[in-house]
Design a protein around this motif. Structure first.
Motif, mmCIF file in Angstrom:
data_model
loop_
_atom_site.group_PDB
_atom_site.id
_atom_site.type_symbol
_atom_site.label_atom_id
_atom_site.label_comp_id
_atom_site.label_asym_id
_atom_site.label_seq_id
_atom_site.Cartn_x
_atom_site.Cartn_y
_atom_site.Cartn_z
ATOM 1 N N GLY A 87 87.848 -92.340 26.225
ATOM 2 C CA GLY A 87 86.976 -91.593 25.325
ATOM 3 C C GLY A 87 87.139 -90.093 25.410
ATOM 4 N N GLY A 88 87.837 -89.615 26.458
ATOM 5 C CA GLY A 88 88.015 -88.186 26.600
ATOM 6 C C GLY A 88 86.677 -87.452 26.588
ATOM 7 N N ASP A 89 86.631 -86.308 25.878
ATOM 8 C CA ASP A 89 85.380 -85.561 25.782
ATOM 9 C C ASP A 89 84.678 -85.791 24.443
ATOM 10 O OD1 ASP A 89 87.002 -84.201 24.028
ATOM 11 O OD2 ASP A 89 86.666 -82.222 24.908
ATOM 12 N N PHE A 90 85.122 -86.801 23.683
ATOM 13 C CA PHE A 90 84.553 -87.020 22.363
ATOM 14 C C PHE A 90 83.049 -87.289 22.433
ATOM 15 C CE2 PHE A 90 83.069 -90.147 19.241
ATOM 16 C CZ PHE A 90 83.250 -89.422 18.077
ATOM 17 N N TRP A 91 82.638 -88.223 23.279
ATOM 18 C CA TRP A 91 81.236 -88.647 23.306
ATOM 19 C C TRP A 91 80.330 -87.519 23.759
ATOM 20 C CZ3 TRP A 91 80.334 -92.991 20.844
ATOM 21 C CH2 TRP A 91 81.356 -93.958 20.779
ATOM 22 N N SER A 92 80.724 -86.818 24.803
ATOM 23 C CA SER A 92 79.869 -85.749 25.326
ATOM 24 C C SER A 92 79.898 -84.512 24.442
ATOM 25 C CB SER A 92 80.308 -85.387 26.747
ATOM 26 O OG SER A 92 81.670 -84.971 26.770
ATOM 27 N N ARG A 93 81.060 -84.165 23.942
ATOM 28 C CA ARG A 93 81.176 -82.926 23.164
ATOM 29 C C ARG A 93 80.627 -83.076 21.750
ATOM 30 N NH1 ARG A 93 86.773 -79.408 22.392
ATOM 31 N NH2 ARG A 93 85.882 -77.803 21.023
ATOM 32 N N GLU A 94 80.927 -84.171 21.093
ATOM 33 C CA GLU A 94 80.536 -84.332 19.693
ATOM 34 C C GLU A 94 79.146 -84.942 19.524
ATOM 35 O OE1 GLU A 94 82.406 -82.961 17.553
ATOM 36 O OE2 GLU A 94 84.145 -82.629 18.839
ATOM 37 N N LEU A 95 78.726 -85.805 20.470
ATOM 38 C CA LEU A 95 77.482 -86.544 20.277
ATOM 39 C C LEU A 95 76.446 -86.312 21.362
ATOM 40 C CD1 LEU A 95 78.971 -89.998 19.212
ATOM 41 C CD2 LEU A 95 78.324 -88.087 17.748
ATOM 42 N N ASP A 96 76.803 -85.548 22.396
ATOM 43 C CA ASP A 96 75.894 -85.299 23.511
ATOM 44 C C ASP A 96 75.486 -86.600 24.202
ATOM 45 O OD1 ASP A 96 74.434 -83.665 25.245
ATOM 46 O OD2 ASP A 96 72.599 -83.880 24.085
ATOM 47 N N ILE A 97 76.406 -87.564 24.198
ATOM 48 C CA ILE A 97 76.212 -88.821 24.920
ATOM 49 C C ILE A 97 76.950 -88.726 26.245
ATOM 50 C CG2 ILE A 97 76.836 -91.274 24.946
ATOM 51 C CD1 ILE A 97 76.326 -91.321 21.940
ATOM 52 N N GLU A 98 76.250 -89.010 27.340
ATOM 53 C CA GLU A 98 76.895 -88.965 28.645
ATOM 54 C C GLU A 98 77.933 -90.081 28.733
ATOM 55 O OE1 GLU A 98 75.722 -89.171 33.414
ATOM 56 O OE2 GLU A 98 74.147 -88.961 31.888
ATOM 57 N N TYR A 99 79.154 -89.714 29.107
ATOM 58 C CA TYR A 99 80.254 -90.687 29.113
ATOM 59 C C TYR A 99 80.940 -90.669 30.466
ATOM 60 C CZ TYR A 99 84.777 -92.806 28.175
ATOM 61 O OH TYR A 99 85.898 -93.596 28.239
#
Length: 242
Positions: A87-99
């Motif tokens: 997932g790389g930084d997609f979830w945290s950067r784009e959605l503020d979901i902790e990944y």
């Protein structure tokens, strides 16, 4: 992540089975705020997921949008599984979901929890362990990043029935589930502050108080009976979405 009542779900493998599995999962996400005040997804949400620097698979667009809307209401912790660890930084950067691609700590009520998908721990065949190391290696991730997304998704579609979990043997999964339970006991011995261990991967549901006040949880597979679990102050319980 911290919450008082945690909703746990995983192994949906969206994109592999019937479209009804995704439609029902979207309906389930709408009810999560009624079930708890935090959501943990234990991995393999998608049959395949990879975040390139400027692209993600379009197949998951509806689920991503629903998770983004849910994140505005409560915290979400998303684990990577052996099908969607990239997932790389997609979830945290784009959605503020902790990944977390491998494992993560959190608190649910009074308990410190440790969550991991569970692959590479209780595999029933040596080849699965090798596959886990290959798919987790940074060289593999770098190589896939160089492949055009259309080609990568096409290749995964062709190989998922061979390399994935489509032909699971129930007896082997039960043995793997027992090994996961033993691993949870080991984690309790190593971390006296841990009160909850969450794993998935085997698709075998379990909610067991292995020691007084210390729980092992596997929510089971969403793709097999729309299973999920809830962690409350008194412990963990299994459920199915109707």
């Amino acid at each position: 992540m911290h919450c008082e009542r945690l909703v746990v779900v995983g192994d949906a493998h969206l994109g592999r089975g019937s479209p009804e599995v995704e439609r029902t999962f979207l309906a389930f996400l709408e009810t999560v705020p009624e079930l708890g005040d935090g959501l943990l997804v234990t991995g393999d949400l998608f049959e395949f997921w990879f975040a390139w620097r400027r692209a993600v698979p379009r197949r998951g667009a509806r689920v991503v949008a629903r998770l983004a809307a849910l994140r505005a209401r409560l915290p979400i912790l998303l684990l990577g599984g052996n099908h969607d660890r990239w997932g790389g930084d997609f979830w945290s950067r784009e959605l503020d979901i902790e990944y977390a691609p491998q494992a993560a700590r959190f608190t649910a009520g009074p308990r410190l929890g440790l969550a991991l998908h569970g692959d590479g721990i209780a595999e029933s065949h040596w080849s699965a362990g090798v596959l886990h190391r290959i798919t987790s290696h940074r060289f593999t991730v770098g190589a896939v990043r160089l492949v055009h997304p259309d080609l990568a998704c096409w290749a995964v579609d062709r190989l998922s029935g061979v390399l994935g979990d489509a032909r699971r043997d129930p007896a082997a999964m039960q043995r793997a589930a027992a090994r996961q339970r033993d691993y949870a006991r080991q984690l309790f011995r190593q971390g006296p502050d841990i009160g909850l261990v969450v794993m998935s991967h085997t698709h075998v549901p379990a909610a067991e108080e292995l020691e007084p006040g210390r729980w092992y949880l596997n929510p089971g597979a969403w793709c097999d009976g729309y299973r999920y679990a809830v962690v409350e102050e008194r412990g963990a319980r299994l459920a199915a979405f109707a």
